[in-house]
Design a protein around this motif. Sequence first.
Motif, PDB file in Angstrom:
ATOM      1  N   ASN A 108       0.829  -1.212   0.000  1.00  0.00           N
ATOM      2  CA  ASN A 108       0.000   0.000   0.000  1.00  0.00           C
ATOM      3  C   ASN A 108       0.857   1.254   0.000  1.00  0.00           C
ATOM      4  N   GLY A 109       1.920   1.251   0.805  1.00  0.00           N
ATOM      5  CA  GLY A 109       2.827   2.395   0.829  1.00  0.00           C
ATOM      6  C   GLY A 109       3.450   2.621  -0.538  1.00  0.00           C
ATOM      7  N   PHE A 110       3.883   1.536  -1.162  1.00  0.00           N
ATOM      8  CA  PHE A 110       4.495   1.666  -2.479  1.00  0.00           C
ATOM      9  C   PHE A 110       3.496   2.194  -3.506  1.00  0.00           C
ATOM     10  N   GLN A 111       2.289   1.649  -3.491  1.00  0.00           N
ATOM     11  CA  GLN A 111       1.304   2.038  -4.504  1.00  0.00           C
ATOM     12  C   GLN A 111       0.926   3.513  -4.406  1.00  0.00           C
ATOM     13  N   SER A 112       1.060   4.098  -3.212  1.00  0.00           N
ATOM     14  CA  SER A 112       0.718   5.515  -3.046  1.00  0.00           C
ATOM     15  C   SER A 112       1.964   6.407  -3.032  1.00  0.00           C
ATOM     16  N   SER A 113       3.136   5.837  -3.328  1.00  0.00           N
ATOM     17  CA  SER A 113       4.384   6.604  -3.207  1.00  0.00           C
ATOM     18  C   SER A 113       4.664   7.464  -4.435  1.00  0.00           C
ATOM     19  N   SER A 114       5.398   8.533  -4.184  1.00  0.00           N
ATOM     20  CA  SER A 114       5.865   9.362  -5.296  1.00  0.00           C
ATOM     21  C   SER A 114       6.873   8.586  -6.141  1.00  0.00           C
ATOM     22  N   ALA A 115       7.538   7.584  -5.559  1.00  0.00           N
ATOM     23  CA  ALA A 115       8.486   6.775  -6.335  1.00  0.00           C
ATOM     24  C   ALA A 115       7.761   6.087  -7.494  1.00  0.00           C
ATOM     25  N   LEU A 131      12.700   7.955  -2.528  1.00  0.00           N
ATOM     26  CA  LEU A 131      13.001   6.933  -1.527  1.00  0.00           C
ATOM     27  C   LEU A 131      13.394   7.576  -0.192  1.00  0.00           C
ATOM     28  N   ARG A 132      14.111   8.692  -0.271  1.00  0.00           N
ATOM     29  CA  ARG A 132      14.560   9.370   0.961  1.00  0.00           C
ATOM     30  C   ARG A 132      13.392   9.917   1.795  1.00  0.00           C
ATOM     31  N   LYS A 133      12.208  10.006   1.208  1.00  0.00           N
ATOM     32  CA  LYS A 133      11.039  10.477   1.965  1.00  0.00           C
ATOM     33  C   LYS A 133      10.579   9.441   2.987  1.00  0.00           C
ATOM     34  N   TRP A 134      11.120   8.218   2.919  1.00  0.00           N
ATOM     35  CA  TRP A 134      10.685   7.104   3.759  1.00  0.00           C
ATOM     36  C   TRP A 134      11.781   6.731   4.751  1.00  0.00           C
ATOM     37  N   GLU A 135      12.202   7.699   5.546  1.00  0.00           N
ATOM     38  CA  GLU A 135      13.271   7.493   6.533  1.00  0.00           C
ATOM     39  C   GLU A 135      12.762   7.592   7.959  1.00  0.00           C
ATOM     40  N   LYS A 136      11.453   7.488   8.138  1.00  0.00           N
ATOM     41  CA  LYS A 136      10.870   7.617   9.471  1.00  0.00           C
ATOM     42  C   LYS A 136      10.174   6.330   9.883  1.00  0.00           C
ATOM     43  N   ALA A 137      10.224   6.065  11.183  1.00  0.00           N
ATOM     44  CA  ALA A 137       9.473   4.958  11.779  1.00  0.00           C
ATOM     45  C   ALA A 137       8.615   5.574  12.868  1.00  0.00           C
ATOM     46  N   GLY A 138       7.321   5.408  12.766  1.00  0.00           N
ATOM     47  CA  GLY A 138       6.432   6.017  13.748  1.00  0.00           C
ATOM     48  C   GLY A 138       6.531   7.531  13.762  1.00  0.00           C
ATOM     49  N   GLY A 139       6.815   8.124  12.603  1.00  0.00           N
ATOM     50  CA  GLY A 139       6.900   9.581  12.488  1.00  0.00           C
ATOM     51  C   GLY A 139       8.225  10.177  12.936  1.00  0.00           C
ATOM     52  N   VAL A 140       9.173   9.322  13.344  1.00  0.00           N
ATOM     53  CA  VAL A 140      10.462   9.798  13.860  1.00  0.00           C
ATOM     54  C   VAL A 140      11.575   9.341  12.922  1.00  0.00           C
ATOM     55  N   TYR A 141      12.493  10.269  12.600  1.00  0.00           N
ATOM     56  CA  TYR A 141      13.638   9.931  11.761  1.00  0.00           C
ATOM     57  C   TYR A 141      14.349   8.722  12.347  1.00  0.00           C
ATOM     58  N   ASN A 142      14.707   7.778  11.470  1.00  0.00           N
ATOM     59  CA  ASN A 142      15.353   6.542  11.896  1.00  0.00           C
ATOM     60  C   ASN A 142      16.619   6.344  11.075  1.00  0.00           C
ATOM     61  N   GLN A 143      17.768   6.331  11.739  1.00  0.00           N
ATOM     62  CA  GLN A 143      19.044   6.216  11.027  1.00  0.00           C
ATOM     63  C   GLN A 143      19.153   4.902  10.263  1.00  0.00           C
ATOM     64  N   GLY A 144      18.621   3.834  10.847  1.00  0.00           N
ATOM     65  CA  GLY A 144      18.645   2.548  10.153  1.00  0.00           C
ATOM     66  C   GLY A 144      17.886   2.591   8.832  1.00  0.00           C
ATOM     67  N   LEU A 145      16.714   3.242   8.852  1.00  0.00           N
ATOM     68  CA  LEU A 145      15.945   3.388   7.611  1.00  0.00           C
ATOM     69  C   LEU A 145      16.659   4.306   6.630  1.00  0.00           C
ATOM     70  N   ARG A 148      19.261   2.301   4.992  1.00  0.00           N
ATOM     71  CA  ARG A 148      18.658   1.380   4.026  1.00  0.00           C
ATOM     72  C   ARG A 148      18.286   2.114   2.748  1.00  0.00           C
ATOM     73  N   ARG A 149      17.658   3.279   2.879  1.00  0.00           N
ATOM     74  CA  ARG A 149      17.291   4.050   1.680  1.00  0.00           C
ATOM     75  C   ARG A 149      18.540   4.378   0.865  1.00  0.00           C
ATOM     76  N   GLU A 150      19.642   4.772   1.507  1.00  0.00           N
ATOM     77  CA  GLU A 150      20.865   5.102   0.761  1.00  0.00           C
ATOM     78  C   GLU A 150      21.401   3.863   0.054  1.00  0.00           C
ATOM     79  N   ASN A 151      21.305   2.699   0.682  1.00  0.00           N
ATOM     80  CA  ASN A 151      21.725   1.462   0.028  1.00  0.00           C
ATOM     81  C   ASN A 151      20.816   1.129  -1.151  1.00  0.00           C
ATOM     82  N   GLU A 152      19.510   1.320  -0.980  1.00  0.00           N
ATOM     83  CA  GLU A 152      18.579   1.081  -2.089  1.00  0.00           C
ATOM     84  C   GLU A 152      18.865   2.040  -3.243  1.00  0.00           C
ATOM     85  N   ILE A 153      19.224   3.271  -2.923  1.00  0.00           N
ATOM     86  CA  ILE A 153      19.565   4.250  -3.956  1.00  0.00           C
ATOM     87  C   ILE A 153      20.836   3.813  -4.695  1.00  0.00           C
ATOM     88  N   LYS A 154      21.824   3.329  -3.964  1.00  0.00           N
ATOM     89  CA  LYS A 154      23.045   2.831  -4.614  1.00  0.00           C
ATOM     90  C   LYS A 154      22.701   1.665  -5.548  1.00  0.00           C
TER      91      LYS A 154
END
Length: 160
Positions: A108-115, A131-145, A148-154
Amino acid sequence: MSMQMSDHGRSLLTQWEGYRNQAYDDGVGVLTIGVGHALTPTEKSSGALDINGTPVPYAGGISDDQVQALLAYDLRKYEGALNDAIATDLTQNQFDALVSFCFNIGVNGFQSSSALSDVNNNNLNAVPDDLRKWEKAGGVYNQGLANRRENEIKLWLGQI
């Protein structure tokens, strides 16, 4: 043409998700096993995973072969969602990056994403920022995410 995640993509996804033969709490209260498989309510109540229609008890852990079968089973859902939603030809790396992204944020997140919107509008250069718009967990910036986004971008850019 219908695409599937490559072995390279699966290897990276396994690194990013982690690999566990035993069920564990993923850190936000989701009971997880294998490569990022969140147990469904039915799996929790029955004590068995559904792997290709076969109930597999998980209380004592699951084998490496069962982890791989469960990952392949789970990936079909995300690969199918991408194949259904994407109207643009992608490279294997681009597809693999989006499977990883979808695996992490859900269909669902993917289907509604700007990506997805940018991919279908052939605006592929915008996808890394999407992809960088999806770096939050529970509304809070998450370094792990964010990592992951930077790795997905690579991967998207063919750099890994």
